[in-house]
Design an enzyme around this catalytic site. Sequence first.
Site, PDB file in Angstrom:
ATOM      1  CD  GLU A 146      -3.109  -0.899   2.164  1.00 49.71           C
ATOM      2  OE1 GLU A 146      -2.966  -0.043   3.048  1.00 49.71           O
ATOM      3  OE2 GLU A 146      -4.136  -1.588   2.034  1.00 49.71           O
ATOM      4  CD  GLU A 195      -4.120  -5.817   3.753  1.00 53.12           C
ATOM      5  OE1 GLU A 195      -4.939  -4.988   4.218  1.00 53.12           O
ATOM      6  OE2 GLU A 195      -2.897  -5.695   3.853  1.00 53.12           O
TER       7      GLU A 195
HETATM    8  C1  BGP Z   1      -4.685  -2.052   5.244  1.00 51.39           C
HETATM    9  C2  BGP Z   1      -3.354  -2.493   5.805  1.00 51.39           C
HETATM   10  C3  BGP Z   1      -3.434  -3.537   6.857  1.00 51.39           C
HETATM   11  C4  BGP Z   1      -4.645  -3.450   7.760  1.00 51.39           C
HETATM   12  C5  BGP Z   1      -5.911  -3.118   6.998  1.00 51.39           C
HETATM   13  C6  BGP Z   1      -7.103  -2.813   7.874  1.00 51.39           C
HETATM   14  O1  BGP Z   1      -4.584  -0.754   4.814  1.00 51.39           O
HETATM   15  O2  BGP Z   1      -2.532  -2.978   4.788  1.00 51.39           O
HETATM   16  O3  BGP Z   1      -2.216  -3.517   7.531  1.00 51.39           O
HETATM   17  O4  BGP Z   1      -4.432  -2.681   8.854  1.00 51.39           O
HETATM   18  O5  BGP Z   1      -5.723  -2.022   6.139  1.00 51.39           O
HETATM   19  O6  BGP Z   1      -7.005  -1.519   8.343  1.00 51.39           O
HETATM   20  P1  BGP Z   1      -7.489  -1.096   9.781  1.00 51.39           P
HETATM   21  O7  BGP Z   1      -6.737  -1.976  10.702  1.00 51.39           O
HETATM   22  O8  BGP Z   1      -7.136   0.345   9.904  1.00 51.39           O
HETATM   23  O9  BGP Z   1      -8.934  -1.323   9.817  1.00 51.39           O
END
Ligand code: BGP
Length: 466
Positions: A159, A373
């Site tokens: 990201e 993801e």
């Molecule tokens: C993405 C990241 C992850 C994870 C996910 C969920 O942006 O790559 O590391 O954190 O988001 O985000 P959050 O934990 O803020 O809900």
Amino acid sequence: MKKLPKDFIMGGATAAYQCEGSTTLDGKGPVAWDTFLVEKGRYTADPASDFYNQYPVDIELCKKFKIDSIRMSIAWSRIFPDGYGKINQKGVDFYHNFFAECEKNNIIPFVTLHHFDTPKILFDNGDFLNRENVDHFVDYAEYCFKEFSEVRYWSTFNEIYPVASNQYLLGSFPPEVQFDIKKTVTCLHNMMYAHARAVNIFKDGQYKGEIGVVHSLEMKYPATEKQEDIHAAELDDALSIKFLLDATYLGYYSEHTWNCVLKILAANNQEVQIDENDFFEMKKAANRNDFLGINNYGSHWVKEYKGESTLNYNTTGEKGTQVYRIKGIGERIVRDDLPKTDWDWIIYPKGLYDLLVRIKEEYPNYNKVYITENGLGYKDEFEDGIIMDEPRIDYLRQHFNALSDAISDGVNVKGYFIWSLMDVFSWVNGYTKRYGLFYVDFKTQKRYPKESAYWYKQVSETKTII
Ligand code: BGP
């Protein structure tokens, strides 16, 4: 009932800092988050999910629940505590042991080199605004390609857009700079340049396996059909999507993308200089990406906004508190007619379908996609070891259906990694926002399969979306 291809990889995603814990153990060097979280006084990344010690348990769970692959990241500062120079053998051994355990259990490690955790010395030195750190990243990447020859799937970065925007536009990540478009664009470009150099080293060195990058890509739709709103969505799209995909698959920024970026900079009275020589490496890498990793959690609707930048990032799970208005880009609006998570993330599976079809059309050299993801942040309820997370199953079902439609329409999607494999800690939301297939009791570190884990297993076994 819709189907998935027979060879479709069903995986679970993690990230070093969010699951490993042991942040000061066995010679690991510090990262900016260590001090940042202590200063904020909210929570820390210790113990997280204690993956540093519990990984054999998690691998065993993968095996039991037919999860083919674990997406994980190497903590750069476990290998190079200062970011470069002296190697920490204990860190190297830890990852070799992890890969060996995967191999023993037939689980594929899908490895990211950088997931929001630049070693502190380099971070304090300007992180990716400092070109010296690009060299350090590339050296670290090359070291890993050579040392971890057992790995077959490499992603350079996780990201790039959220790194740049959370650090310099929204200020939700350290160093908490807000509304600095120049720094945002510089960081984006330098990381894309670093990615290209790492890809070229990997390919020129003829290392075995595949290499790609993981981008956060979420569709931007105009809030209305008004010309001004269409344009606002176009600007948001150019900075957060096209900038990255142009860099990855063209090796330069198209005239349209660059004009949008110039417009955003001008509205904020800023300018950026990019060294034209960078495009040499970037163009060379553009056709060498084996895959595109896509992280996707929702979509955005954008309307014209003429005021100063104002923000409120919902970190509490208190629905309806998110505000996002950026000068020179636009305002991301709340859609009352669409479902949202407690953290105000709009749930819109068709956005994933639209995104995939669009990539196939706009960047035909994308090669193949892994959804690296996707998942639902949820306040899971734990009752006597039972976690009935029906809303998560529903979320997954809808997104798998969208994926299956995209595959039927010709998009080459080869796998899916749920965020997250087990519950991990969330950067700005702590331990209450859970995503895992496996519930983690953070006090005892015991894992409990949620209802969704059984659903996921069945999908993996039958390749049918039930
Ligand atoms: C993405 C990241 C992850 C994870 C996910 C969920 O942006 O790559 O590391 O954190 O988001 O985000 P959050 O934990 O803020 O809900």
